[in-house]
Write an enzyme that holds these catalytic residues in place. Structure first.
Site, PDB file in Angstrom:
ATOM      1  CE  LYS A   4     -29.475 -13.634  48.877  1.00 30.76           C
ATOM      2  NZ  LYS A   4     -29.816 -14.608  49.921  1.00 30.76           N
ATOM      3  NE  ARG A  45     -22.663 -16.209  51.113  1.00 31.24           N
ATOM      4  CZ  ARG A  45     -23.059 -16.301  49.844  1.00 31.24           C
ATOM      5  NH1 ARG A  45     -24.076 -15.548  49.422  1.00 31.24           N
ATOM      6  NH2 ARG A  45     -22.471 -17.139  49.016  1.00 31.24           N
TER       7      ARG A  45
END
Length: 291
Positions: A227, A261
């Site tokens: 991210k 995840r």
């Protein structure tokens, strides 16, 4: 940290979240996903990626047909169903791994569950009318995620007084909503939503104080993989964030996260299994005893 009902049957697999971390593989059937840039948009490639992930040790496959990002064209419910249902149908026939559908729409969730999905991964926090009903009536596990605007919605310069306290309050309220809607406690997972309407400082603070989120008592999922908060922290482009992702995931596990995840399954599985062994949760796979 005490997890409410740590031993859980999710789909065809059982997890003991008191001493186990599940690795969730990301499979996006979107042309504009932030990391894979449409690599698994084609159906056959999406199915192949899911099979490869399970072979590499993933416990779970998360199938999405609509990205969270705001700078994208909207798609109809029918198109989203057409993206996710064929993938779920194909992989359900070849694996006992948990399958979740990453969607904020009740109709898509219902179709995905009918195709064989076990979990609704809702980045909109059950705010879509009908989503809680679908989850309650199906008996599916649901992941309740924090975001301010939800998928496809722009939030300019998100601001928080205390990001951790506000995320925790939202998750507690949404959990209460889920329980009141008839979703059983053993079917609820929470996710603080790193980088979802949050800047780098917010996501770092959430990771540093993740134990305040896990203290809510439900198994906590974190989606940190590659991210922007990792890229901005390290000054790394999208494809050079593996080491930062591993470090962030391990810190999250130590703070109580129990589902990760991820994009890179092999590195995540190795990091998770090593962390579990150091914590005394699992034995080494191939120890040599010096007598």
């Amino acid at each position: 940290m005490a997890i409410l009902i740590p031993v859980r049957r999710i789909g065809r697999r059982e997890f003991d979240f008191a001493r186990q971390v599940a690795v969730m593989a990301i499979v996006n059937r979107t042309p504009d996903s932030f990391h894979d840039k449409g690599r698994t948009f084609e159906l056959a490639r999406a199915v192949e990626a899911a099979q490869e992930a399970v072979a590499a040790g993933a416990d779970w496959v998360d199938v999405g047909g609509f990205a969270f990002r705001a700078d994208q064209e909207g798609i109809g419910v029918g198109e989203e169903i057409d993206r996710v249902v064929p993938v779920i149908t194909e992989i359900r026939g070849v694996t006992d791994a948990v399958i979740s559908v990453d969607t904020h729409r009740a109709a898509v969730a219902e179709a995905a569950l009918a195709a064989g999905a076990d979990v609704i991964n809702d980045t909109n926090g059950l705010r879509d009318p009908g989503m809680a009903r679908v989850a309650a009536e199906s008996g599916a596990t649901v992941i309740v995620t924090h975001s301010l605007g939800g998928p496809g919605k722009a939030v300019a310069k998100p601001s928080y007084g205390d990001v951790v306290a506000e995320v925790a309050a939202f998750l507690r309220e949404r959990v209460r909503f889920a329980l009141d809607a008839g979703i059983h406690a053993e079917r609820i997972i929470i996710d603080p939503g790193h980088d979802l309407n949050k800047n780098t400082f917010h996501s770092l603070e959430l990771t540093r104080r993740l134990d305040e989120i896990t203290a809510i008592g439900y198994p906590t999922l974190v989606a940190l993989s590659n991210k922007d908060f990792i890229g901005e922290t390290l000054g790394r482009p999208q494809q050079e964030r593996t080491e930062g992702t591993i470090a962030a995931n391990v810190i999250a596990v130590l703070r109580g996260a129990r589902i990760l995840r991820v994009h890179d399954v092999p590195s995540a599985v190795a990091a998770v299994r090593m962390t579990e062994a150091i914590l005394g949760w699992r034995a080494p796979i191939a120890p040599r005893h010096n007598l």
